[in-house]
Design a protein around this motif. Structure first.
Motif, PDB file in Angstrom:
ATOM      1  N   CYS A   1      30.728  -2.426 -20.121  1.00 36.37           N
ATOM      2  CA  CYS A   1      31.720  -1.366 -19.992  1.00 36.37           C
ATOM      3  C   CYS A   1      31.144  -0.169 -19.234  1.00 36.37           C
TER       4      CYS A   1
ATOM      5  N   HIS B   1      38.532   1.042 -22.193  1.00 35.80           N
ATOM      6  CA  HIS B   1      37.814   1.990 -23.054  1.00 35.80           C
ATOM      7  C   HIS B   1      38.696   3.229 -23.044  1.00 35.80           C
TER       8      HIS B   1
ATOM      9  N   HIS C   1      32.653   3.047 -28.012  1.00 41.99           N
ATOM     10  CA  HIS C   1      33.560   2.110 -27.339  1.00 41.99           C
ATOM     11  C   HIS C   1      34.778   1.848 -28.230  1.00 41.99           C
TER      12      HIS C   1
ATOM     13  N   PHE D   1      32.279   2.709 -19.024  1.00 45.47           N
ATOM     14  CA  PHE D   1      32.473   3.967 -19.751  1.00 45.47           C
ATOM     15  C   PHE D   1      31.525   4.077 -20.947  1.00 45.47           C
ATOM     16  N   CYS D   2      30.738   3.020 -21.193  1.00 50.03           N
ATOM     17  CA  CYS D   2      29.686   3.090 -22.206  1.00 50.03           C
ATOM     18  C   CYS D   2      28.323   3.333 -21.563  1.00 50.03           C
TER      19      CYS D   2
END
Ligand SMILES: [Zn+2]
Length: 157
Positions: A9, A101, A48, A11-12
Motif C-alpha cells: 500500500c 486506504h 491501514h 499510503f502505508c
C-alpha cells in the motif's frame, strides 16, 4: 488481492520526497500526486484502514479535526470560491478509488476551473419513497445499536 495488502500500500509507505503538509503519530496530510486544483490535500491515517465505517472513533475525530484545520489553511493561502471534502469507499472494487486506504480529499474550487462533477440527478422522488428509504435506514441503524455506536439508542428528532 494476494498476500498482505498493507505491504504493497503506497499510503502505508510514503515515497521519499512526499510533499507533506502535516505529520503526527495518527495521520499525515500531503499534496495530492495528481491534484484536481492547486493545494488539493489528502488527509490519510497512518493505520491501514480501508473504509470509512471501519475507522475507530478517536481516529475519525482526529482526521476530521485535522481536515478542518487544513481547510482553514487552504482558505487562507488560495482564497478558493468553494472547498469540496470527498471520501470514497470502493465497496465493490469498481474503480471508485485508486488506493484502497481511507483518505479525505480537500479540494479547493474556483469559478471557471475545469472540474466537472455531474451528479446526474433524476426527477425528484415522491415523499412516500423518501420516507420508505428513511425507514429502512432507521431499521438498519437500530440493528447496529444506533448511530452513536454500539448500545447507544438512536434519538429521533
Ligand atoms: Zn495502507
Amino acid at each position: 488481492m494476494a498476500g498482505d495488502p498493507q505491504a504493497a500500500c503506497p499510503f502505508c509507505d510514503w515515497a521519499a520526497g512526499t510533499p507533506f503538509v502535516h505529520e503526527d503519530p495518527l495521520a499525515v496530510a500531503l499534496i495530492d500526486r495528481r491534484p484536481i486544483n492547486r493545494y488539493h490535500v489528502l488527509v490519510v491515517p497512518r493505520r491501514h484502514v480501508v473504509n470509512f465505517v471501519d475507522l475507530p472513533p478517536e481516529l475519525l475525530t482526529h482526521l476530521f479535526r485535522l481536515t478542518q484545520v487544513l481547510s482553514q489553511g487552504i482558505r487562507d493561502v488560495c482564497r478558493p470560491d468553494a472547498i469540496q471534502h470527498l471520501t470514497d469507499d470502493d465497496l465493490a472494487g469498481h474503480g471508485f478509488n485508486l488506493v484502497p486506504h481511507f483518505k479525505i480529499h480537500i479540494i479547493p474550487r474556483f469559478q471557471g476551473d475545469r472540474v466537472r462533477i455531474d451528479w446526474g440527478r433524476g426527477p425528484e422522488p415522491s415523499l412516500a419513497d423518501r420516507g420508505q428509504w428513511a425507514a429502512e435506514l432507521r431499521a438498519a441503524l437500530a440493528g447496529e445499536g444506533g448511530a452513536a455506536g454500539p448500545g447507544a439508542p438512536l434519538r429521533s428528532r
